[in-house]
Design an enzyme around this catalytic site. Sequence first.
Site, short mmCIF file in Angstrom:
data_model
loop_
_atom_site.label_atom_id
_atom_site.label_comp_id
_atom_site.label_asym_id
_atom_site.label_seq_id
_atom_site.Cartn_x
_atom_site.Cartn_y
_atom_site.Cartn_z
N SER A 36 0.82 -1.21 0.00
CA SER A 36 0.00 0.00 0.00
C SER A 36 0.86 1.26 0.00
O SER A 36 0.40 2.33 -0.38
CB SER A 36 -0.94 0.02 1.21
OG SER A 36 -0.19 -0.03 2.41
N SER A 127 7.88 4.04 18.49
CA SER A 127 8.35 5.37 18.11
C SER A 127 8.57 6.23 19.35
O SER A 127 7.86 6.08 20.36
CB SER A 127 7.29 6.02 17.22
OG SER A 127 7.54 7.40 17.07
N TYR A 152 -2.14 8.13 15.03
CA TYR A 152 -0.95 7.33 14.70
C TYR A 152 -0.13 7.08 15.97
O TYR A 152 0.24 5.95 16.28
CB TYR A 152 -0.09 8.04 13.64
CG TYR A 152 1.34 7.60 13.65
CD1 TYR A 152 1.72 6.39 13.06
CD2 TYR A 152 2.33 8.36 14.30
CE1 TYR A 152 3.04 5.98 13.11
CE2 TYR A 152 3.64 7.94 14.34
CZ TYR A 152 4.00 6.75 13.76
OH TYR A 152 5.29 6.33 13.82
N LYS A 156 0.84 3.46 18.34
CA LYS A 156 2.14 2.96 18.83
C LYS A 156 2.06 2.67 20.32
O LYS A 156 2.51 1.63 20.80
CB LYS A 156 3.24 3.98 18.54
CG LYS A 156 3.56 4.16 17.06
CD LYS A 156 4.09 2.86 16.44
CE LYS A 156 4.33 2.97 14.96
NZ LYS A 156 4.55 1.68 14.30
N ASP A 301 3.55 19.48 16.61
CA ASP A 301 5.00 19.26 16.76
C ASP A 301 5.44 19.52 18.20
O ASP A 301 4.93 20.41 18.86
CB ASP A 301 5.78 20.22 15.85
CG ASP A 301 6.06 19.63 14.48
OD1 ASP A 301 5.83 18.42 14.31
OD2 ASP A 301 6.50 20.39 13.60
C1 UD1 Z 1 6.92 12.35 13.19
C2 UD1 Z 1 6.40 11.57 14.36
C3 UD1 Z 1 7.11 10.25 14.49
C4 UD1 Z 1 6.94 9.49 13.21
C5 UD1 Z 1 7.53 10.32 12.09
C6 UD1 Z 1 7.36 9.57 10.79
C7 UD1 Z 1 5.57 12.80 16.26
C8 UD1 Z 1 5.93 13.62 17.44
N1 UD1 Z 1 6.59 12.33 15.57
O1 UD1 Z 1 8.23 12.78 13.53
O2 UD1 Z 1 6.58 9.50 15.51
O3 UD1 Z 1 7.57 8.25 13.32
O4 UD1 Z 1 6.87 11.58 12.03
O5 UD1 Z 1 6.32 9.98 10.02
O6 UD1 Z 1 4.43 12.55 15.97
N2 UD1 Z 1 9.88 20.02 9.45
C9 UD1 Z 1 9.96 21.23 8.77
N3 UD1 Z 1 9.53 21.28 7.47
C10 UD1 Z 1 9.04 20.18 6.81
C11 UD1 Z 1 8.97 18.94 7.52
C12 UD1 Z 1 9.38 18.91 8.84
O7 UD1 Z 1 10.39 22.25 9.33
O8 UD1 Z 1 8.65 20.31 5.65
C13 UD1 Z 1 10.34 19.95 10.85
C14 UD1 Z 1 9.25 19.53 11.81
O9 UD1 Z 1 8.51 20.64 12.25
C15 UD1 Z 1 10.09 18.88 12.92
C16 UD1 Z 1 11.29 18.28 12.17
O10 UD1 Z 1 11.33 18.97 10.92
O11 UD1 Z 1 10.57 19.85 13.80
C17 UD1 Z 1 11.13 16.79 11.92
O12 UD1 Z 1 9.87 16.56 11.33
P1 UD1 Z 1 9.44 15.14 10.71
O13 UD1 Z 1 10.52 14.66 9.80
O14 UD1 Z 1 8.07 15.29 10.14
O15 UD1 Z 1 9.44 14.15 11.94
P2 UD1 Z 1 8.70 14.26 13.35
O16 UD1 Z 1 7.53 15.17 13.28
O17 UD1 Z 1 9.74 14.54 14.37
#
Ligand code: UD1
Length: 342
Positions: A36, A127, A152, A156, A301
Amino acid sequence: MNSKILVTGGTGYIGSHTVVELQTAGYEVIVVDDLSNSNIDVLDNIEQISGKKPAFEQFSLADAAKTDDFFNRHRDIAAIIHFAASKAVGESVQLPLHYYRNNLVSLLNILDCQVKYGISNIVFSSSCTVYGQPDKLPVTETTPRKDAESPYGNTKRVNEDILQDAVRAYPQLKGIALRYFNPIGAHPSALIGELPLGIPQNLVPFITQTAAGLRSELLVFGDDYDTPDGSAIRDYINVVDLAKAHLVAIERLLQNQNKTGYEVFNLGTGNGYSVLEIVKGFEKVTGLKLNYRIVERRAGDIEKIWADTTFANQELGWKAEKGLEETLLSAWNWEKRVRGIR
Ligand code: UD1
């Protein structure tokens, strides 16, 4: 010794890297995936890296009848690594019933079959999301879990509880829950990596797609957090290091070193990096300029989290080895190969 390992979700991002490590270590692997969120071609790339194509069956483990039929035909499985799950945080808010059904029912079906067919060992993908925003950093395995921020995240947390309760009730069961921090990067061969469907939600795939020209700019979510540069901090771990931890966990179960029956390990590097540090690190190793813009915080976040990895170091003898720059470069090499960029 019987060494057949079932890897559910084995064509996915972390699953495919783990299949490579298991096969390289000599284990016989059978992959179950409903495809999927992944592609069957991943199996060919696994074969290119490890010299062997794993056995494969396509179905959803949320289907009880198909899962029972599978285990009935494969009674010689020695251990299971259960990756297969829906994993998009935002999507889970829109489709909570799908997330609960898919993620909870699949683990229940597997555990039912383990009891029925006498398969003792399971490693479960959890996670760091179960910690929420911890009061104290870094987080150890005994740091209290908090209410989940998304369906989600809740799957977990509940799945950890289901596994722990099942292990308590059925002494023949042994389980290890691995709490991943933020897995990034790709295999050094660039043959397997993370291939998000649609617009990436996670930071590093968004960065590499922006650098590849698929996205016009990266949005950095928030620069007013209580961190040195104001952007949020995470513990980014190389996916190959993460995959190796699964191999160690499997060996611990097969060698019966898991004394309490149910164990939990943090899998991170122990280092926190901010979003802006990741952006700068990517620019440094690739020599590219990334188009990015700071915008509002993203709902849900947390501000900062990183792992205390002492327990995994001591008990598993495992430690993340790859540095951030090498890891970011591997993510870029993967993106380049997928997009045909030289
Ligand atoms: C989230 C989940 C985690 C999950 C993972 C995989 C939570 C707290 N965490 O991690 O459990 O396994 O996703 O899907 O639910 N960011 C930007 N710009 C972007 C994308 C992200 O600034 O376009 C920032 C986010 O705000 C964050 C950091 O990058 O501060 C990491 O983000 P991301 O890679 O999405 O992971 P998590 O949110 O930490």
